[in-house]
Design an enzyme around this catalytic site. Sequence first.
Site, PDB file in Angstrom:
ATOM      1  N   PRO A  90      40.782  41.249  40.220  1.00 32.62           N
ATOM      2  CA  PRO A  90      39.867  41.836  41.199  1.00 32.62           C
ATOM      3  C   PRO A  90      40.632  42.484  42.345  1.00 32.62           C
ATOM      4  O   PRO A  90      41.570  41.870  42.875  1.00 32.62           O
ATOM      5  CB  PRO A  90      39.070  40.623  41.703  1.00 32.62           C
ATOM      6  CG  PRO A  90      39.939  39.444  41.414  1.00 32.62           C
ATOM      7  CD  PRO A  90      40.784  39.787  40.228  1.00 32.62           C
ATOM      8  N   PRO A  91      40.281  43.726  42.746  1.00 32.18           N
ATOM      9  CA  PRO A  91      40.970  44.321  43.896  1.00 32.18           C
ATOM     10  C   PRO A  91      40.671  43.505  45.155  1.00 32.18           C
ATOM     11  O   PRO A  91      39.551  43.030  45.334  1.00 32.18           O
ATOM     12  CB  PRO A  91      40.380  45.734  43.997  1.00 32.18           C
ATOM     13  CG  PRO A  91      39.196  45.773  43.102  1.00 32.18           C
ATOM     14  CD  PRO A  91      39.235  44.595  42.185  1.00 32.18           C
ATOM     15  N   GLY A  94      43.703  38.859  46.120  1.00 37.24           N
ATOM     16  CA  GLY A  94      44.890  38.041  46.399  1.00 37.24           C
ATOM     17  C   GLY A  94      45.736  37.765  45.167  1.00 37.24           C
ATOM     18  O   GLY A  94      46.657  36.955  45.219  1.00 37.24           O
ATOM     19  N   LEU A  95      45.440  38.460  44.057  1.00 38.81           N
ATOM     20  CA  LEU A  95      46.154  38.168  42.809  1.00 38.81           C
ATOM     21  C   LEU A  95      47.103  39.309  42.409  1.00 38.81           C
ATOM     22  O   LEU A  95      47.516  39.413  41.261  1.00 38.81           O
ATOM     23  CB  LEU A  95      45.156  37.872  41.680  1.00 38.81           C
ATOM     24  CG  LEU A  95      44.209  36.694  41.960  1.00 38.81           C
ATOM     25  CD1 LEU A  95      43.206  36.522  40.831  1.00 38.81           C
ATOM     26  CD2 LEU A  95      44.991  35.394  42.168  1.00 38.81           C
ATOM     27  N   GLY A  96      47.405  40.176  43.370  1.00 39.59           N
ATOM     28  CA  GLY A  96      48.410  41.207  43.130  1.00 39.59           C
ATOM     29  C   GLY A  96      47.918  42.361  42.270  1.00 39.59           C
ATOM     30  O   GLY A  96      48.707  42.972  41.549  1.00 39.59           O
ATOM     31  N   SER A  98      46.951  45.488  43.097  1.00 36.70           N
ATOM     32  CA  SER A  98      47.533  46.810  43.374  1.00 36.70           C
ATOM     33  C   SER A  98      48.996  46.849  42.925  1.00 36.70           C
ATOM     34  O   SER A  98      49.445  47.856  42.375  1.00 36.70           O
ATOM     35  CB  SER A  98      47.372  47.187  44.842  1.00 36.70           C
ATOM     36  OG  SER A  98      48.179  46.376  45.650  1.00 36.70           O
ATOM     37  N   ALA A 100      50.349  45.127  40.468  1.00 36.84           N
ATOM     38  CA  ALA A 100      50.384  45.179  38.992  1.00 36.84           C
ATOM     39  C   ALA A 100      50.064  46.598  38.518  1.00 36.84           C
ATOM     40  O   ALA A 100      50.713  47.111  37.602  1.00 36.84           O
ATOM     41  CB  ALA A 100      49.394  44.168  38.411  1.00 36.84           C
ATOM     42  N   ASP A 140      54.932  40.832  45.678  1.00 40.66           N
ATOM     43  CA  ASP A 140      53.888  41.151  44.697  1.00 40.66           C
ATOM     44  C   ASP A 140      54.420  42.070  43.590  1.00 40.66           C
ATOM     45  O   ASP A 140      54.168  41.832  42.399  1.00 40.66           O
ATOM     46  CB  ASP A 140      52.687  41.828  45.384  1.00 40.66           C
ATOM     47  CG  ASP A 140      51.880  40.869  46.240  1.00 40.66           C
ATOM     48  OD1 ASP A 140      52.336  39.734  46.456  1.00 40.66           O
ATOM     49  OD2 ASP A 140      50.793  41.261  46.695  1.00 40.66           O
TER      50      ASP A 140
HETATM   51  C1  MEV Z   1      50.396  39.097  49.701  1.00 40.20           C
HETATM   52  O1  MEV Z   1      50.226  38.800  48.318  1.00 40.20           O
HETATM   53  C2  MEV Z   1      51.483  38.255  50.281  1.00 40.20           C
HETATM   54  C3  MEV Z   1      51.760  38.482  51.764  1.00 40.20           C
HETATM   55  O2  MEV Z   1      52.831  37.580  52.111  1.00 40.20           O
HETATM   56  C4  MEV Z   1      52.159  39.908  52.060  1.00 40.20           C
HETATM   57  C5  MEV Z   1      53.536  40.281  51.507  1.00 40.20           C
HETATM   58  O3  MEV Z   1      54.337  39.415  51.209  1.00 40.20           O
HETATM   59  O4  MEV Z   1      53.771  41.495  51.414  1.00 40.20           O
HETATM   60  C6  MEV Z   1      50.568  38.120  52.636  1.00 40.20           C
END
Ligand code: MEV
Length: 311
Positions: A90-91, A94-96, A98, A100, A140
């Site tokens: 999902p955009p 929090g699972l990376g 963009s 990926a 990421d």
């Molecule tokens: C985002 O997945 C992780 C953060 O630490 C940002 C980053 O490391 O670029 C919040």
Amino acid sequence: MTEALGEASGKVILLGEHAVVYGAPALAAGIERGARARATRCSGASALRLGGRELRAAPAEEDVARAFAALLGALPDVGPVRVEAESDLPPGGGLGSSAALGVAIARSVAALAPAPAAAAVTDAAAAWERVFHGNPSGIDTTAAARGGCFRFTRAHGATSIAPRDDLWLCVGSTGVSSSTRIMVELVARLFERKPTLAATSIAGITALVENAALAIEAGDVVGLGRLMDLNQMLLAGMFVSTEAIEALCKLAREAGALGAKITGAGGGGSVIALLPPPGGGATSNVAADRVLAAWRDAGYSGFVTRVKAGV
Ligand code: MEV
């Protein structure tokens, strides 16, 4: 070659998000879900097809098109390309997602180049990611490109960590999309106003990360769960947690998780909950079923993922 494919994985940050932006170490792992891309040589202008929309690299009028133009600019010139990309992450989750997509797209385009361009793929994915995230640490895109479990710092990049046993995780979604850029800026403003909070948070998270790396290698999941809970407290102290995140963490712990925390930037997005291992090489985990059921009953969705031992 007229057509080439690229793939990349999504990620969970096990510990250390946000502090990693300031040079501290963090632990991350690739997950099975990710992104795929197909690049085809074409005539006319380069274009990216994503989420049912076609975006041109020039003139680049929105972030995705600008990111695509930046990505192409960092790769060897392969002439005009049409890239179709998709992600099952999902955009803003929090699972990376963009990162990926950036790595998968860069890999597909780089595979059309006459000579191998692996180093350029990293630069191209970083250029893509900077458009969305301003000051990304690089964790990421590193997870998207290499998968596996690793320790990361801005200065030294990734070092592999070999978990002694499989790590079983439930990933729960708050259902709220969040912007990494905004969350990183929020922490930057907080740290500017409160330098003591910045120093203690970063030092505290660094200690938790180093202990967690040892716990993962030693197979100490109980210790790892406690360290994740402590990391969550420090993240909440940095104002990146939300009611939904706290609710998901509490539900998971009550349902038997050994620890639970934000994964990624927070402010919405996802949490991870560490589960007791099922033992005996089992391929399912009743503790995971209990956590997912507790989340579902409270109106949240989730899935189970496994960070493989020894990888
Ligand atoms: C985002 O997945 C992780 C953060 O630490 C940002 C980053 O490391 O670029 C919040």
